[in-house]
Design a protein around this motif. Structure first.
Motif, PDB file in Angstrom:
ATOM      1  N   ASP A  26     -41.169   1.338 -34.567  1.00 53.91           N
ATOM      2  CA  ASP A  26     -40.500   0.242 -35.274  1.00 53.91           C
ATOM      3  C   ASP A  26     -40.607   0.421 -36.787  1.00 53.91           C
ATOM      4  O   ASP A  26     -39.610   0.332 -37.498  1.00 53.91           O
ATOM      5  CB  ASP A  26     -41.091  -1.104 -34.874  1.00 53.91           C
ATOM      6  CG  ASP A  26     -40.658  -1.558 -33.497  1.00 53.91           C
ATOM      7  OD1 ASP A  26     -39.738  -0.944 -32.907  1.00 53.91           O
ATOM      8  OD2 ASP A  26     -41.248  -2.536 -32.993  1.00 53.91           O
ATOM      9  N   GLU A  27     -41.833   0.673 -37.257  1.00 51.61           N
ATOM     10  CA  GLU A  27     -42.035   0.820 -38.698  1.00 51.61           C
ATOM     11  C   GLU A  27     -41.344   2.066 -39.229  1.00 51.61           C
ATOM     12  O   GLU A  27     -40.612   2.015 -40.206  1.00 51.61           O
ATOM     13  CB  GLU A  27     -43.536   0.893 -39.017  1.00 51.61           C
ATOM     14  CG  GLU A  27     -43.801   1.146 -40.490  1.00 51.61           C
ATOM     15  CD  GLU A  27     -45.229   1.609 -40.765  1.00 51.61           C
ATOM     16  OE1 GLU A  27     -45.435   2.146 -41.853  1.00 51.61           O
ATOM     17  OE2 GLU A  27     -46.099   1.444 -39.903  1.00 51.61           O
ATOM     18  N   ALA A  28     -41.561   3.192 -38.572  1.00 52.60           N
ATOM     19  CA  ALA A  28     -40.977   4.451 -39.034  1.00 52.60           C
ATOM     20  C   ALA A  28     -39.456   4.408 -38.924  1.00 52.60           C
ATOM     21  O   ALA A  28     -38.751   4.875 -39.828  1.00 52.60           O
ATOM     22  CB  ALA A  28     -41.535   5.623 -38.234  1.00 52.60           C
ATOM     23  N   GLY A  29     -38.970   3.854 -37.821  1.00 51.71           N
ATOM     24  CA  GLY A  29     -37.526   3.767 -37.646  1.00 51.71           C
ATOM     25  C   GLY A  29     -36.871   2.957 -38.755  1.00 51.71           C
ATOM     26  O   GLY A  29     -35.829   3.335 -39.297  1.00 51.71           O
ATOM     27  N   ARG A  30     -37.487   1.858 -39.112  1.00 53.28           N
ATOM     28  CA  ARG A  30     -36.949   1.018 -40.183  1.00 53.28           C
ATOM     29  C   ARG A  30     -36.978   1.768 -41.509  1.00 53.28           C
ATOM     30  O   ARG A  30     -36.021   1.728 -42.285  1.00 53.28           O
ATOM     31  CB  ARG A  30     -37.769  -0.284 -40.273  1.00 53.28           C
ATOM     32  CG  ARG A  30     -37.363  -1.252 -41.346  1.00 53.28           C
ATOM     33  CD  ARG A  30     -35.926  -1.764 -41.364  1.00 53.28           C
ATOM     34  NE  ARG A  30     -35.309  -1.947 -40.082  1.00 53.28           N
ATOM     35  CZ  ARG A  30     -34.007  -1.714 -39.814  1.00 53.28           C
ATOM     36  NH1 ARG A  30     -33.192  -1.305 -40.748  1.00 53.28           N
ATOM     37  NH2 ARG A  30     -33.506  -1.906 -38.621  1.00 53.28           N
ATOM     38  N   ARG A  31     -38.054   2.473 -41.782  1.00 54.52           N
ATOM     39  CA  ARG A  31     -38.161   3.230 -43.034  1.00 54.52           C
ATOM     40  C   ARG A  31     -37.106   4.322 -43.113  1.00 54.52           C
ATOM     41  O   ARG A  31     -36.526   4.555 -44.175  1.00 54.52           O
ATOM     42  CB  ARG A  31     -39.558   3.805 -43.194  1.00 54.52           C
ATOM     43  CG  ARG A  31     -40.576   2.737 -43.542  1.00 54.52           C
ATOM     44  CD  ARG A  31     -42.012   3.178 -43.617  1.00 54.52           C
ATOM     45  NE  ARG A  31     -42.224   4.492 -44.164  1.00 54.52           N
ATOM     46  CZ  ARG A  31     -43.251   5.283 -43.829  1.00 54.52           C
ATOM     47  NH1 ARG A  31     -44.144   4.857 -42.952  1.00 54.52           N
ATOM     48  NH2 ARG A  31     -43.404   6.459 -44.364  1.00 54.52           N
ATOM     49  N   VAL A  32     -36.848   5.007 -41.998  1.00 55.65           N
ATOM     50  CA  VAL A  32     -35.825   6.060 -41.977  1.00 55.65           C
ATOM     51  C   VAL A  32     -34.447   5.453 -42.207  1.00 55.65           C
ATOM     52  O   VAL A  32     -33.659   5.949 -43.024  1.00 55.65           O
ATOM     53  CB  VAL A  32     -35.871   6.854 -40.651  1.00 55.65           C
ATOM     54  CG1 VAL A  32     -34.646   7.742 -40.497  1.00 55.65           C
ATOM     55  CG2 VAL A  32     -37.145   7.694 -40.575  1.00 55.65           C
ATOM     56  N   LEU A  33     -34.147   4.382 -41.482  1.00 56.04           N
ATOM     57  CA  LEU A  33     -32.833   3.760 -41.617  1.00 56.04           C
ATOM     58  C   LEU A  33     -32.601   3.211 -43.024  1.00 56.04           C
ATOM     59  O   LEU A  33     -31.476   3.236 -43.540  1.00 56.04           O
ATOM     60  CB  LEU A  33     -32.658   2.655 -40.581  1.00 56.04           C
ATOM     61  CG  LEU A  33     -32.585   3.132 -39.127  1.00 56.04           C
ATOM     62  CD1 LEU A  33     -32.543   1.932 -38.179  1.00 56.04           C
ATOM     63  CD2 LEU A  33     -31.411   4.053 -38.894  1.00 56.04           C
ATOM     64  N   LEU A  61     -27.672  10.160 -41.986  1.00 52.74           N
ATOM     65  CA  LEU A  61     -28.286  10.091 -40.659  1.00 52.74           C
ATOM     66  C   LEU A  61     -27.485  10.904 -39.654  1.00 52.74           C
ATOM     67  O   LEU A  61     -28.062  11.567 -38.785  1.00 52.74           O
ATOM     68  CB  LEU A  61     -28.430   8.641 -40.206  1.00 52.74           C
ATOM     69  CG  LEU A  61     -29.464   7.825 -40.980  1.00 52.74           C
ATOM     70  CD1 LEU A  61     -29.354   6.346 -40.621  1.00 52.74           C
ATOM     71  CD2 LEU A  61     -30.868   8.339 -40.732  1.00 52.74           C
ATOM     72  N   GLU A  62     -26.153  10.888 -39.757  1.00 51.26           N
ATOM     73  CA  GLU A  62     -25.313  11.712 -38.874  1.00 51.26           C
ATOM     74  C   GLU A  62     -25.632  13.189 -39.075  1.00 51.26           C
ATOM     75  O   GLU A  62     -25.708  13.952 -38.109  1.00 51.26           O
ATOM     76  CB  GLU A  62     -23.826  11.451 -39.132  1.00 51.26           C
ATOM     77  CG  GLU A  62     -23.318  10.155 -38.574  1.00 51.26           C
ATOM     78  CD  GLU A  62     -23.315  10.105 -37.052  1.00 51.26           C
ATOM     79  OE1 GLU A  62     -23.309  11.162 -36.388  1.00 51.26           O
ATOM     80  OE2 GLU A  62     -23.334   8.979 -36.514  1.00 51.26           O
ATOM     81  N   LEU A  63     -25.818  13.604 -40.318  1.00 48.16           N
ATOM     82  CA  LEU A  63     -26.161  14.994 -40.609  1.00 48.16           C
ATOM     83  C   LEU A  63     -27.535  15.340 -40.032  1.00 48.16           C
ATOM     84  O   LEU A  63     -27.726  16.415 -39.456  1.00 48.16           O
ATOM     85  CB  LEU A  63     -26.130  15.247 -42.120  1.00 48.16           C
ATOM     86  CG  LEU A  63     -26.429  16.678 -42.561  1.00 48.16           C
ATOM     87  CD1 LEU A  63     -25.389  17.635 -41.992  1.00 48.16           C
ATOM     88  CD2 LEU A  63     -26.457  16.751 -44.080  1.00 48.16           C
ATOM     89  N   ILE A  64     -28.484  14.431 -40.155  1.00 50.53           N
ATOM     90  CA  ILE A  64     -29.827  14.653 -39.604  1.00 50.53           C
ATOM     91  C   ILE A  64     -29.752  14.766 -38.081  1.00 50.53           C
ATOM     92  O   ILE A  64     -30.374  15.656 -37.493  1.00 50.53           O
ATOM     93  CB  ILE A  64     -30.792  13.527 -40.050  1.00 50.53           C
ATOM     94  CG1 ILE A  64     -31.032  13.613 -41.557  1.00 50.53           C
ATOM     95  CG2 ILE A  64     -32.104  13.598 -39.272  1.00 50.53           C
ATOM     96  CD1 ILE A  64     -31.716  12.391 -42.149  1.00 50.53           C
ATOM     97  N   VAL A  65     -28.987  13.894 -37.447  1.00 53.75           N
ATOM     98  CA  VAL A  65     -28.821  13.963 -35.990  1.00 53.75           C
ATOM     99  C   VAL A  65     -28.219  15.304 -35.596  1.00 53.75           C
ATOM    100  O   VAL A  65     -28.672  15.960 -34.654  1.00 53.75           O
ATOM    101  CB  VAL A  65     -27.955  12.785 -35.472  1.00 53.75           C
ATOM    102  CG1 VAL A  65     -27.524  13.004 -34.024  1.00 53.75           C
ATOM    103  CG2 VAL A  65     -28.712  11.477 -35.612  1.00 53.75           C
ATOM    104  N   ASP A  66     -27.197  15.740 -36.325  1.00 51.17           N
ATOM    105  CA  ASP A  66     -26.573  17.029 -36.038  1.00 51.17           C
ATOM    106  C   ASP A  66     -27.581  18.172 -36.203  1.00 51.17           C
ATOM    107  O   ASP A  66     -27.675  19.062 -35.347  1.00 51.17           O
ATOM    108  CB  ASP A  66     -25.368  17.250 -36.960  1.00 51.17           C
ATOM    109  CG  ASP A  66     -24.718  18.595 -36.714  1.00 51.17           C
ATOM    110  OD1 ASP A  66     -24.138  18.780 -35.623  1.00 51.17           O
ATOM    111  OD2 ASP A  66     -24.806  19.465 -37.609  1.00 51.17           O
TER     112      ASP A  66
END
Length: 173
Positions: A111-118, A126-131
């Motif tokens: 939860d914490e890390a996900g929020r910080r990344v977003l 984020l699309e580039l990171i996912v790719d």
């Protein structure tokens, strides 16, 4: 500072080490080994998995899969049920209690890390990171498959390790 290739390689290596450390701690806290933890991760993302599929994904023999499932069932982390359409097969499910335990350990971090990344990256970034991650996972999966096809050395001596390395070199040619 190094080239972008060197910095990227170092960042990926460090990230992988950190993920390995996180997984090792999760395994410790759940009282399982790292292969068993990987099995639980697979079960968390699926709606029942056949033992054969677990073996394929984990690179385990049928005997090793059975032993792993026995251990995890004894810990009440999973159940085995008849396949819904083929009575000769079974399907493995993670138990609700195991799901709660696993997510209880991971969710505060996620939860914490996900929020910080977003918050840090734009949707396009984020699309580039996912790719990038997906492409690299596919390459890593191919490399793992290639390694699984190599025979296991019968001796741990350096001579055997050199032989396996030589086989890898020959495969690459």
């Amino acid at each position: 500072m190094g080239s972008i290739e060197e910095r990227l390689g170092a960042a990926v290596q460090h990230y992988q080490s950190t993920v390995d450390d996180f997984d090792r701690e999760l395994a410790r806290l759940l009282g399982v080994n790292e292969t068993d933890l990987r099995c639980l991760e697979i079960l968390l993302t699926g709606d029942g998995v056949a033992p054969g599929e677990l073996g394929d994904r984990l690179g385990l023999t049928t005997g090793s899969v059975t032993a792993m499932l026995d251990r995890l069932e004894k810990l009440q982390f999973l159940t085995r049920a008849p396949h819904p359409t083929d009575r000769r097969k079974v399907v493995v499910h993670i138990t609700p209690d195991a799901t709660v335990r696993a997510y209880g350990l991971m969710t505060p971090f996620l939860d914490e890390a996900g929020r910080r990344v977003l918050d840090r990256y734009t949707p396009e970034q984020l699309e580039l990171i996912v790719d990038f991650l997906t492409f690299n996972r596919d390459i890593q999966d191919q490399h793992v498959q290639r390694l699984r096809e190599l025979p296991t050395p019968t001796s741990r001596r350096a001579k055997s390790a050199r032989g396996a390395a030589k086989q890898l070199e020959n495969q690459a040619d």
